[in-house]
Write an enzyme that holds these catalytic residues in place. Structure first.
Site, PDB file in Angstrom:
ATOM      1  N   TYR A 194      -1.539  -1.268  10.321  1.00 14.94           N
ATOM      2  CA  TYR A 194      -1.586  -1.290   8.855  1.00 14.94           C
ATOM      3  C   TYR A 194      -0.324  -0.658   8.269  1.00 14.94           C
ATOM      4  O   TYR A 194       0.343  -1.262   7.420  1.00 14.94           O
ATOM      5  CB  TYR A 194      -2.841  -0.559   8.362  1.00 14.94           C
ATOM      6  N   SER A 211       0.854  -1.184   0.000  1.00 16.30           N
ATOM      7  CA  SER A 211       0.000   0.000   0.000  1.00 16.30           C
ATOM      8  C   SER A 211       0.892   1.236   0.000  1.00 16.30           C
ATOM      9  O   SER A 211       2.026   1.175   0.488  1.00 16.30           O
ATOM     10  CB  SER A 211      -0.871   0.002   1.262  1.00 16.30           C
TER      11      SER A 211
HETATM   12  P1  NAD Z   1     -11.154  -6.489   0.546  1.00 16.04           P
HETATM   13  O1  NAD Z   1     -11.545  -6.548   1.981  1.00 16.04           O
HETATM   14  O2  NAD Z   1     -12.223  -6.269  -0.468  1.00 16.04           O
HETATM   15  O3  NAD Z   1     -10.342  -7.770   0.141  1.00 16.04           O
HETATM   16  C1  NAD Z   1      -9.484  -8.397   1.043  1.00 16.04           C
HETATM   17  C2  NAD Z   1      -9.464  -9.839   0.733  1.00 16.04           C
HETATM   18  O4  NAD Z   1      -8.536 -10.462   1.625  1.00 16.04           O
HETATM   19  C3  NAD Z   1     -10.799 -10.506   0.929  1.00 16.04           C
HETATM   20  O5  NAD Z   1     -10.969 -11.454  -0.104  1.00 16.04           O
HETATM   21  C4  NAD Z   1     -10.641 -11.208   2.270  1.00 16.04           C
HETATM   22  O6  NAD Z   1     -11.418 -12.372   2.379  1.00 16.04           O
HETATM   23  C5  NAD Z   1      -9.174 -11.551   2.219  1.00 16.04           C
HETATM   24  N1  NAD Z   1      -8.605 -11.816   3.519  1.00 16.04           N
HETATM   25  C6  NAD Z   1      -8.514 -10.985   4.584  1.00 16.04           C
HETATM   26  N2  NAD Z   1      -7.939 -11.618   5.608  1.00 16.04           N
HETATM   27  C7  NAD Z   1      -7.657 -12.862   5.184  1.00 16.04           C
HETATM   28  C8  NAD Z   1      -7.090 -13.984   5.771  1.00 16.04           C
HETATM   29  N3  NAD Z   1      -6.677 -13.992   7.059  1.00 16.04           N
HETATM   30  N4  NAD Z   1      -6.952 -15.119   5.043  1.00 16.04           N
HETATM   31  C9  NAD Z   1      -7.364 -15.138   3.751  1.00 16.04           C
HETATM   32  N5  NAD Z   1      -7.928 -14.121   3.140  1.00 16.04           N
HETATM   33  C10 NAD Z   1      -8.069 -12.993   3.849  1.00 16.04           C
HETATM   34  O7  NAD Z   1     -10.066  -5.331   0.473  1.00 16.04           O
HETATM   35  P2  NAD Z   1      -9.078  -4.842  -0.685  1.00 16.04           P
HETATM   36  O8  NAD Z   1      -9.064  -3.374  -0.555  1.00 16.04           O
HETATM   37  O9  NAD Z   1      -9.403  -5.456  -1.980  1.00 16.04           O
HETATM   38  O10 NAD Z   1      -7.704  -5.403  -0.124  1.00 16.04           O
HETATM   39  C11 NAD Z   1      -6.841  -6.248  -0.882  1.00 16.04           C
HETATM   40  C12 NAD Z   1      -5.424  -5.847  -0.602  1.00 16.04           C
HETATM   41  O11 NAD Z   1      -5.223  -4.533  -1.118  1.00 16.04           O
HETATM   42  C13 NAD Z   1      -5.089  -5.783   0.884  1.00 16.04           C
HETATM   43  O12 NAD Z   1      -3.796  -6.308   1.099  1.00 16.04           O
HETATM   44  C14 NAD Z   1      -5.110  -4.292   1.163  1.00 16.04           C
HETATM   45  O13 NAD Z   1      -4.296  -3.949   2.258  1.00 16.04           O
HETATM   46  C15 NAD Z   1      -4.583  -3.752  -0.143  1.00 16.04           C
HETATM   47  N6  NAD Z   1      -4.843  -2.343  -0.384  1.00 16.04           N
HETATM   48  C16 NAD Z   1      -6.100  -1.864  -0.576  1.00 16.04           C
HETATM   49  C17 NAD Z   1      -6.307  -0.511  -0.820  1.00 16.04           C
HETATM   50  C18 NAD Z   1      -7.662   0.069  -1.058  1.00 16.04           C
HETATM   51  O14 NAD Z   1      -7.786   1.286  -1.182  1.00 16.04           O
HETATM   52  N7  NAD Z   1      -8.712  -0.716  -1.130  1.00 16.04           N
HETATM   53  C19 NAD Z   1      -5.209   0.358  -0.864  1.00 16.04           C
HETATM   54  C20 NAD Z   1      -3.942  -0.154  -0.658  1.00 16.04           C
HETATM   55  C21 NAD Z   1      -3.764  -1.509  -0.439  1.00 16.04           C
END
Ligand code: NAD
Length: 273
Positions: A171, A157
């Site tokens: 985080y 991120s």
């Molecule tokens: P999201 O909550 O939609 O997706 C997260 C996914 O991770 C889900 O499928 C959830 O089931 C899975 N997950 C969480 N904990 C888990 C575990 N212990 N075991 C297996 N699966 C697990 O959120 P997202 O925003 O799509 O996040 C995906 C990645 O992107 C994450 O690493 C998040 O930190 C990163 N991210 C997101 C953003 C944003 O703005 N959405 C920005 C920067 C980074």
């Protein structure tokens, strides 16, 4: 200058013949990645905690003409990802690409209920178990199954590349830690011809990471948009190209890299905070 022919261009982003495993693929960025990998010709393995959501994503990909398999797994459970990859090898085939994308937010930032003095052991431990140890275990499991030519992609991120008062202590800490883990892993696995890179998204909408809902309030969206030079949050369609690039032939000489996809947020020298 030599002109690329159309087949050359298509080959740059083709994943034909690849078996791509994506953790956290049951929603958000992981789901968007799984969909573009399937569209690029890969057999996709969808991993997520919720069996229902995993089978929903698999069903959508198959309905759209792609090839996908799904397994529920919690990457925070020690050994679980190794066990599921062993099943993938036996039942689907040997993965050629592993995307360590699962992650959680770990509650509020210090601007809300997440002040350092109030931050609980439970919140810290849960985020470390998923974002740091879960990523370590996923990448280690990948190193055990991938062959030369394999690729690993880790979702960090922009919050791992600078301070971010919008998100929690755990985080920013875990997202920073996995970046150096990626660089060090890239060094070792380069000896085996395996590339390891990280993507660093800025604020994207359409995921469940905030409060479990894919919708975001107009007020929250405007707040995030005000931190971004392009003036808006990213969309799921806009993360797909970078997620594809880093595992495709187009990035054949890229390893140990961190690709920000943030609408220019990291280019800001001063924020509005
Ligand atoms: P999201 O909550 O939609 O997706 C997260 C996914 O991770 C889900 O499928 C959830 O089931 C899975 N997950 C969480 N904990 C888990 C575990 N212990 N075991 C297996 N699966 C697990 O959120 P997202 O925003 O799509 O996040 C995906 C990645 O992107 C994450 O690493 C998040 O930190 C990163 N991210 C997101 C953003 C944003 O703005 N959405 C920005 C920067 C980074």
């Amino acid at each position: 200058m030599t002109r690329l022919t159309d087949p050359d261009l298509a080959g740059l982003t083709s994943l034909a013949g690849d078996i791509v495993v994506v953790t956290g693929a049951s929603s958000g960025i992981g789901q968007a990645a799984a969909e573009i990998y399937a569209a690029a010709g890969a057999t996709v393995v969808v991993l997520g905690r919720s069996a229902d959501r995993v089978s929903g994503v698999v069903g959508d990909i198959v309905s759209a003409g792609g090839t996908a398999h799904g397994y529920p797994v919690d990457v925070a459970v020690r050994g679980a990802i190794d066990a599921v990859l062993a099943r993938v090898v036996a039942e689907v085939g040997r993965p050629t690409v592993v995307v360590a994308n699962a992650g959680i937010a770990g509650g509020a930032s210090y601007r809300g209920a997440g002040r350092l003095a109030d931050y609980t052991d439970a919140e810290w431990d849960e985020v470390v178990a998923t974002n740091l140890t879960g990523t370590f275990e996923t990448v280690r499991a990948a190193a055990r199954v991938l062959e030369p030519g394999g690729r690993i992609l880790v979702t960090s991120s922009t919050a791992g590349m600078r301070t971010d008062p919008m998100v929690s202590y755990a985080y920013v800490s875990t997202k920073a830690a996995i970046l150096n883990f990626v660089r060090q892993t890239a060094l070792e696995l380069a000896e085996r011809g395996i590339r390891v890179n990280a993507i660093a998204p800025g604020p994207f909408k359409g995921t469940r990471i905030g409060d479990g809902r894919t919708e975001i309030s107009a007020e929250d969206e405007a707040m995030w948009a005000s931190t971004i030079p392009l003036g808006r949050m990213g969309t799921m369609a806009e993360i797909q190209g970078p997620m594809l690039f880093l595992v495709s032939p187009a990035s054949a000489f890229v390893t140990g890299a961190i690709l920000p996809v943030d609408g220019g947020a990291l280019a800001l020298s001063h924020t509005s905070f």
